[in-house]
Design a protein around this motif. Structure first.
Motif, mmCIF file in Angstrom:
data_model
loop_
_atom_site.group_PDB
_atom_site.id
_atom_site.type_symbol
_atom_site.label_atom_id
_atom_site.label_comp_id
_atom_site.label_asym_id
_atom_site.label_seq_id
_atom_site.Cartn_x
_atom_site.Cartn_y
_atom_site.Cartn_z
ATOM 1 N N PHE A 116 0.802 -1.219 0.000
ATOM 2 C CA PHE A 116 0.000 0.000 0.000
ATOM 3 C C PHE A 116 0.839 1.276 0.000
ATOM 4 N N ARG A 117 1.953 1.265 -0.661
ATOM 5 C CA ARG A 117 2.822 2.439 -0.681
ATOM 6 C C ARG A 117 2.124 3.611 -1.363
ATOM 7 N N ALA A 118 2.401 4.812 -0.864
ATOM 8 C CA ALA A 118 1.864 6.020 -1.483
ATOM 9 C C ALA A 118 2.643 6.298 -2.767
ATOM 10 N N ALA A 119 1.975 6.914 -3.728
ATOM 11 C CA ALA A 119 2.605 7.186 -5.015
ATOM 12 C C ALA A 119 3.706 8.242 -4.875
ATOM 13 N N ASP A 120 3.464 9.240 -4.070
ATOM 14 C CA ASP A 120 4.444 10.301 -3.865
ATOM 15 C C ASP A 120 5.493 9.839 -2.849
ATOM 16 N N GLU A 121 6.762 10.026 -3.189
ATOM 17 C CA GLU A 121 7.840 9.561 -2.313
ATOM 18 C C GLU A 121 7.875 10.324 -0.985
ATOM 19 N N ARG A 122 7.587 11.609 -1.010
ATOM 20 C CA ARG A 122 7.601 12.400 0.227
ATOM 21 C C ARG A 122 6.478 11.964 1.158
ATOM 22 N N ASN A 124 5.087 8.999 1.192
ATOM 23 C CA ASN A 124 5.437 7.662 1.659
ATOM 24 C C ASN A 124 6.450 7.731 2.804
ATOM 25 N N THR A 125 7.434 8.602 2.675
ATOM 26 C CA THR A 125 8.423 8.768 3.737
ATOM 27 C C THR A 125 7.775 9.299 5.006
ATOM 28 N N ALA A 126 6.890 10.264 4.869
ATOM 29 C CA ALA A 126 6.193 10.811 6.039
ATOM 30 C C ALA A 126 5.351 9.738 6.719
ATOM 31 N N MET A 127 4.652 8.925 5.941
ATOM 32 C CA MET A 127 3.838 7.854 6.518
ATOM 33 C C MET A 127 4.712 6.831 7.247
ATOM 34 N N ASN A 128 5.866 6.498 6.674
ATOM 35 C CA ASN A 128 6.778 5.560 7.335
ATOM 36 C C ASN A 128 7.290 6.130 8.655
ATOM 37 N N ILE A 182 5.794 8.378 10.584
ATOM 38 C CA ILE A 182 4.689 8.414 11.541
ATOM 39 C C ILE A 182 4.399 7.012 12.081
ATOM 40 N N TYR A 183 4.371 6.023 11.203
ATOM 41 C CA TYR A 183 4.095 4.648 11.632
ATOM 42 C C TYR A 183 5.203 4.135 12.542
ATOM 43 N N ALA A 184 6.457 4.436 12.210
ATOM 44 C CA ALA A 184 7.574 4.013 13.059
ATOM 45 C C ALA A 184 7.508 4.703 14.420
ATOM 46 N N SER A 185 7.077 5.948 14.452
ATOM 47 C CA SER A 185 6.935 6.660 15.719
ATOM 48 C C SER A 185 5.871 5.996 16.585
ATOM 49 N N VAL A 186 4.784 5.577 15.974
ATOM 50 C CA VAL A 186 3.733 4.873 16.722
ATOM 51 C C VAL A 186 4.278 3.546 17.268
ATOM 52 N N LEU A 187 5.064 2.839 16.460
ATOM 53 C CA LEU A 187 5.647 1.575 16.928
ATOM 54 C C LEU A 187 6.579 1.792 18.112
ATOM 55 N N PHE A 188 7.432 2.792 18.039
ATOM 56 C CA PHE A 188 8.348 3.057 19.151
ATOM 57 C C PHE A 188 7.601 3.533 20.388
ATOM 58 N N ALA A 189 6.538 4.299 20.195
ATOM 59 C CA ALA A 189 5.732 4.728 21.334
ATOM 60 C C ALA A 189 5.079 3.514 22.002
ATOM 61 N N TYR A 190 4.628 2.569 21.206
ATOM 62 C CA TYR A 190 4.004 1.374 21.779
ATOM 63 C C TYR A 190 5.042 0.519 22.515
ATOM 64 N N ILE A 191 6.265 0.456 21.986
ATOM 65 C CA ILE A 191 7.333 -0.266 22.677
ATOM 66 C C ILE A 191 7.591 0.369 24.040
ATOM 67 N N SER A 192 7.632 1.697 24.084
ATOM 68 C CA SER A 192 7.875 2.366 25.365
ATOM 69 C C SER A 192 6.706 2.148 26.318
#
Length: 58
Positions: A22-28, A30-34, A36-46
């Motif tokens: 489900f990658r976004a067509a625009d690279e910027r 897609n990078t922003a979504m990655n 944000i998602y990684a931030s949510v994952l690290f927050a859940y780990i903490s």
């Protein structure tokens, strides 16, 4: 602790599925979504670490 690990596994599976299918067509975007998602994952780990420490304290 087991429900936390199940939710974390679902979040990881969602992250992998997003990056594979489900990658976004625009690279910027897609990078922003990655980021944000990684931030949510690290927050859940903490959160899991905090919950474990609180449970060990009792």
């Amino acid at each position: 602790m087991k429900p936390h690990l199940i939710v974390f596994g679902i979040l990881i599976a969602g992250f992998i599925a997003y990056n594979l299918f489900f990658r976004a067509a625009d690279e910027r975007t897609n990078t922003a979504m990655n980021i944000i998602y990684a931030s949510v994952l690290f927050a859940y780990i903490s959160f899991m670490a905090y919950a474990l420490l609180r449970k060990m304290k009792k």
